[in-house]
Design an enzyme around this catalytic site. Sequence first.
Site, PDB file in Angstrom:
ATOM      1  CE1 TYR A   1      -4.432  -2.451   4.744  1.00  0.00           C
ATOM      2  CE2 TYR A   1      -3.364  -0.270   4.499  1.00  0.00           C
ATOM      3  CZ  TYR A   1      -4.161  -1.285   3.886  1.00  0.00           C
ATOM      4  OH  TYR A   1      -4.133  -1.458   2.546  1.00  0.00           O
TER       5      TYR A   1
ATOM      6  CB  SER B   1      -0.863  -0.310   1.300  1.00  0.00           C
ATOM      7  OG  SER B   1      -1.428   1.195   1.690  1.00  0.00           O
TER       8      SER B   1
END
Length: 261
Positions: A156, A143
């Site tokens: 995350y 990401s």
Amino acid sequence: MQQLQNKVAYITGSASGIGKEIATLFAREGAAVVIADLNPAAAESTAAELRAGGAKALGVAVDVTDEAQVEASVAQAAKAFGGIDILVSNAGIQIVHPVEEFSFADWKKMLAIHLDGAFLTTRACLKQMYAQGRGGSVIYMGSVHSKEASLLKAPYVTAKHGLIGLCKTVAKEGAAHGVRANVICPGFVRTPLVEKQIPEQAKTLGISEAEVIKNVMLKETVDGEFTTTDDVAQVALLFAGFPSNALTGQSLVVSHGWFMQ
């Protein structure tokens, strides 16, 4: 000429979203695809859809945090299609809270899915790739948060940073076997995972959903646009089909300029 002719791709979280887009593109490029997903009915539905279009596809149920399930599903896939050439470690979830409000259970759940899942699927697929002796490609779904941090996403961000470390190690260890490893780092892609975050962040930050999109998610992009699932799939195809060890141990950001290296 199809870029992935005679290749076998094992793709986690591929019954929907980015994973399904990658599986569809890989199938179009000649690969046999394994739709590995927590939802067995959805996995089989996606595989059936691809088979109806003439592709070779198999749906398998797998919880990527379950060692036995991962080993069994990779073995099943390798037996069905004669090996594994490409792993796309894509399965993931999102939970958002400030650090001081994050439960330890949710922290562990996030790291288990994103990091343990990546490790377990990598280990199982590497055994197949090394034994086959025909090389391979390991692709992690990172990401922008592999490079950057955002509010409310501690586990995350931590996990996505961790994938870069795993990738670099696999690239070094796999090189002697012709196995490459790389990370795709998308910006915000409007999948169900992201759709779910919009009202959650609006509530937590005390702003409207439109403001979350404009001023949080897309604020740093060059054009105010979401990254698309096809954008991500095209990068996956690049990594999957690249012919040499020249492209390994790398992370490529696909984010409309949100993060620039």
